[in-house]
Design a protein around this motif. Structure first.
Motif, PDB file in Angstrom:
ATOM      1  N   GLN A 107      72.662  31.267 -33.280  1.00 43.06           N
ATOM      2  CA  GLN A 107      71.618  30.634 -32.473  1.00 43.06           C
ATOM      3  C   GLN A 107      72.207  29.486 -31.643  1.00 43.06           C
ATOM      4  O   GLN A 107      71.750  28.339 -31.694  1.00 43.06           O
ATOM      5  CB  GLN A 107      70.469  30.133 -33.363  1.00 43.06           C
ATOM      6  N   THR A 108      73.243  29.850 -30.868  1.00 43.31           N
ATOM      7  CA  THR A 108      73.947  28.845 -30.072  1.00 43.31           C
ATOM      8  C   THR A 108      74.453  29.466 -28.788  1.00 43.31           C
ATOM      9  O   THR A 108      74.375  30.682 -28.593  1.00 43.31           O
ATOM     10  CB  THR A 108      75.137  28.266 -30.880  1.00 43.31           C
ATOM     11  N   LYS A 109      74.947  28.629 -27.905  1.00 42.72           N
ATOM     12  CA  LYS A 109      75.591  29.057 -26.675  1.00 42.72           C
ATOM     13  C   LYS A 109      77.021  28.511 -26.664  1.00 42.72           C
ATOM     14  O   LYS A 109      77.282  27.436 -27.202  1.00 42.72           O
ATOM     15  CB  LYS A 109      74.833  28.544 -25.438  1.00 42.72           C
ATOM     16  N   TYR A 110      77.925  29.253 -26.064  1.00 38.17           N
ATOM     17  CA  TYR A 110      79.331  28.853 -25.992  1.00 38.17           C
ATOM     18  C   TYR A 110      79.706  28.525 -24.549  1.00 38.17           C
ATOM     19  O   TYR A 110      79.214  29.151 -23.609  1.00 38.17           O
ATOM     20  CB  TYR A 110      80.229  29.971 -26.523  1.00 38.17           C
ATOM     21  N   ASP A 111      80.583  27.539 -24.393  1.00 38.13           N
ATOM     22  CA  ASP A 111      81.068  27.187 -23.056  1.00 38.13           C
ATOM     23  C   ASP A 111      81.994  28.270 -22.519  1.00 38.13           C
ATOM     24  O   ASP A 111      81.978  28.559 -21.331  1.00 38.13           O
ATOM     25  CB  ASP A 111      81.794  25.837 -23.091  1.00 38.13           C
ATOM     26  N   PHE A 112      82.809  28.830 -23.380  1.00 39.24           N
ATOM     27  CA  PHE A 112      83.610  29.998 -23.018  1.00 39.24           C
ATOM     28  C   PHE A 112      84.156  30.666 -24.262  1.00 39.24           C
ATOM     29  O   PHE A 112      84.048  30.153 -25.377  1.00 39.24           O
ATOM     30  CB  PHE A 112      84.729  29.673 -22.012  1.00 39.24           C
ATOM     31  N   VAL A 113      84.723  31.857 -24.043  1.00 43.52           N
ATOM     32  CA  VAL A 113      85.255  32.687 -25.121  1.00 43.52           C
ATOM     33  C   VAL A 113      86.760  32.798 -24.937  1.00 43.52           C
ATOM     34  O   VAL A 113      87.239  33.074 -23.842  1.00 43.52           O
ATOM     35  CB  VAL A 113      84.623  34.095 -25.107  1.00 43.52           C
ATOM     36  N   VAL A 114      87.524  32.566 -26.015  1.00 43.30           N
ATOM     37  CA  VAL A 114      88.981  32.696 -25.978  1.00 43.30           C
ATOM     38  C   VAL A 114      89.389  33.827 -26.911  1.00 43.30           C
ATOM     39  O   VAL A 114      89.076  33.794 -28.104  1.00 43.30           O
ATOM     40  CB  VAL A 114      89.678  31.383 -26.397  1.00 43.30           C
ATOM     41  N   ASP A 115      90.070  34.816 -26.359  1.00 41.35           N
ATOM     42  CA  ASP A 115      90.524  35.962 -27.145  1.00 41.35           C
ATOM     43  C   ASP A 115      92.027  35.902 -27.348  1.00 41.35           C
ATOM     44  O   ASP A 115      92.788  35.658 -26.404  1.00 41.35           O
ATOM     45  CB  ASP A 115      90.159  37.272 -26.440  1.00 41.35           C
ATOM     46  N   LEU A 116      92.467  36.125 -28.585  1.00 35.98           N
ATOM     47  CA  LEU A 116      93.890  36.196 -28.917  1.00 35.98           C
ATOM     48  C   LEU A 116      94.208  37.607 -29.384  1.00 35.98           C
ATOM     49  O   LEU A 116      93.559  38.131 -30.289  1.00 35.98           O
ATOM     50  CB  LEU A 116      94.260  35.202 -30.029  1.00 35.98           C
ATOM     51  N   ASP A 117      95.196  38.224 -28.759  1.00 33.91           N
ATOM     52  CA  ASP A 117      95.559  39.592 -29.093  1.00 33.91           C
ATOM     53  C   ASP A 117      96.394  39.630 -30.372  1.00 33.91           C
ATOM     54  O   ASP A 117      97.383  38.903 -30.493  1.00 33.91           O
ATOM     55  CB  ASP A 117      96.347  40.209 -27.942  1.00 33.91           C
ATOM     56  N   ILE A 118      96.006  40.474 -31.305  1.00 34.47           N
ATOM     57  CA  ILE A 118      96.710  40.574 -32.587  1.00 34.47           C
ATOM     58  C   ILE A 118      98.170  40.956 -32.389  1.00 34.47           C
ATOM     59  O   ILE A 118      99.056  40.443 -33.088  1.00 34.47           O
ATOM     60  CB  ILE A 118      96.022  41.604 -33.508  1.00 34.47           C
ATOM     61  N   THR A 119      98.445  41.843 -31.449  1.00 29.99           N
ATOM     62  CA  THR A 119      99.802  42.372 -31.297  1.00 29.99           C
ATOM     63  C   THR A 119     100.699  41.494 -30.430  1.00 29.99           C
ATOM     64  O   THR A 119     101.762  41.931 -29.992  1.00 29.99           O
ATOM     65  CB  THR A 119      99.769  43.806 -30.716  1.00 29.99           C
ATOM     66  N   SER A 120     100.286  40.248 -30.197  1.00 30.19           N
ATOM     67  CA  SER A 120     101.107  39.272 -29.478  1.00 30.19           C
ATOM     68  C   SER A 120     101.291  38.036 -30.351  1.00 30.19           C
ATOM     69  O   SER A 120     100.730  36.973 -30.073  1.00 30.19           O
ATOM     70  CB  SER A 120     100.446  38.895 -28.144  1.00 30.19           C
TER      71      SER A 120
END
Length: 251
Positions: A107-120
């Motif tokens: 029940q929240t909003k995010y300023d942005f989403v950061v994705d980290l790739d498992i294979t890196s």
């Protein structure tokens, strides 16, 4: 970093792998491969005062269990639905699904989403900080990580034709330094605006910014020998560069 900022960190991985068996859950230089991404997030959060949630999205029960029992930092889990589990599904669709579920769950909003790739696994905390800073300063739809390309389509890359090969892009450059600067997308880090994720557009369909990373720190892990070679590079970096080593030492 600004304390009022709220970031959703995503780590996404499918079950199985065609090129490297069980790639996302195997050990890398003696530690579980997915823990390197979680460790990098943990160190970033220890140094930067931001609100956050971390979520792992997978159709692999083993990966989900592994991440919830890492001892590094607590994570939320999402059991990936079947429609997003195929190898032809774009990762941005999975990340968008993470955002949708986590906004409802928390029940929240995010300023942005950061994705980290498992294979890196070979990244520095500074890389995440640079990504976040660039995304805040430039306010693009997407910020991603790149490395300087060792080959340039204007100068020393060729493609097959009906008769021999020719330069990918016709040009009269006689030195690589004259050609436009070209980057390789290394797929290690992405920052997305929530609005863009919800638009349904592709990664490069909007306004995209980049940050540069260490150029030999990432290989495409498509075959077993890629994995073994990346471990050789990792062993060297862990012995000679404390910024890379701290990620592994934090696991």
């Amino acid at each position: 970093m600004e304390a009022y900022m709220k970031i959703l960190f995503t780590i996404c991985g499918r079950a199985g792998s065609k090129g490297i068996k069980n790639k996302n859950i195997r050990d890398f230089v003696g530690k579980p491969l997915p823990y390197y991404s979680l460790s990098a997030i943990d160190l970033f959060l220890k140094r930067n005062n931001v609100e956050y949630d971390i979520v792992i999205n997978s159709d692999s029960e083993e990966l989900l269990s592994m991440m919830t029992h890492s001892g590094i930092r607590d994570v939320d889990t999402i059991n990936r639905k079947l429609s997003l589990a195929g190898d032809a599904v774009g990762k941005i669709d999975v990340i968008s699904n993470c955002l949708e579920i986590m906004e409802e769950r928390k029940q929240t909003k995010y300023d942005f989403v950061v994705d980290l790739d498992i294979t890196s696994p070979l990244r520095k905390v500074e890389d995440i900080e640079n990504l976040v800073r660039k995304h805040i300063e430039s306010r693009p739809d997407v910020t991603t990580s790149v490395t300087t390309s060792r080959r340039n389509p204007y100068f020393n890359q060729v493609m097959r034709t009906e008769k021999g090969v020719k330069k990918v892009i016709d040009s009269n450059y006689t030195a690589r330094q004259q050609a436009p600067e070209i980057f390789d997308m290394n797929a290690s880090l992405y920052a997305y605006s929530p609005e863009y994720l919800k638009s349904g557009k592709g990664v490069l369909d909007g306004y995209c910014e980049v940050i540069e990373m260490y150029d030999t720190g990432i290989l495409d892990l498509d075959h077993e020998n890629d994995f073994e070679l990346l471990e050789v590079i990792a062993d060297y970096l862990y012995r000679n560069n404390s910024e890379f080593a701290e990620i592994r030492d934090n696991i």
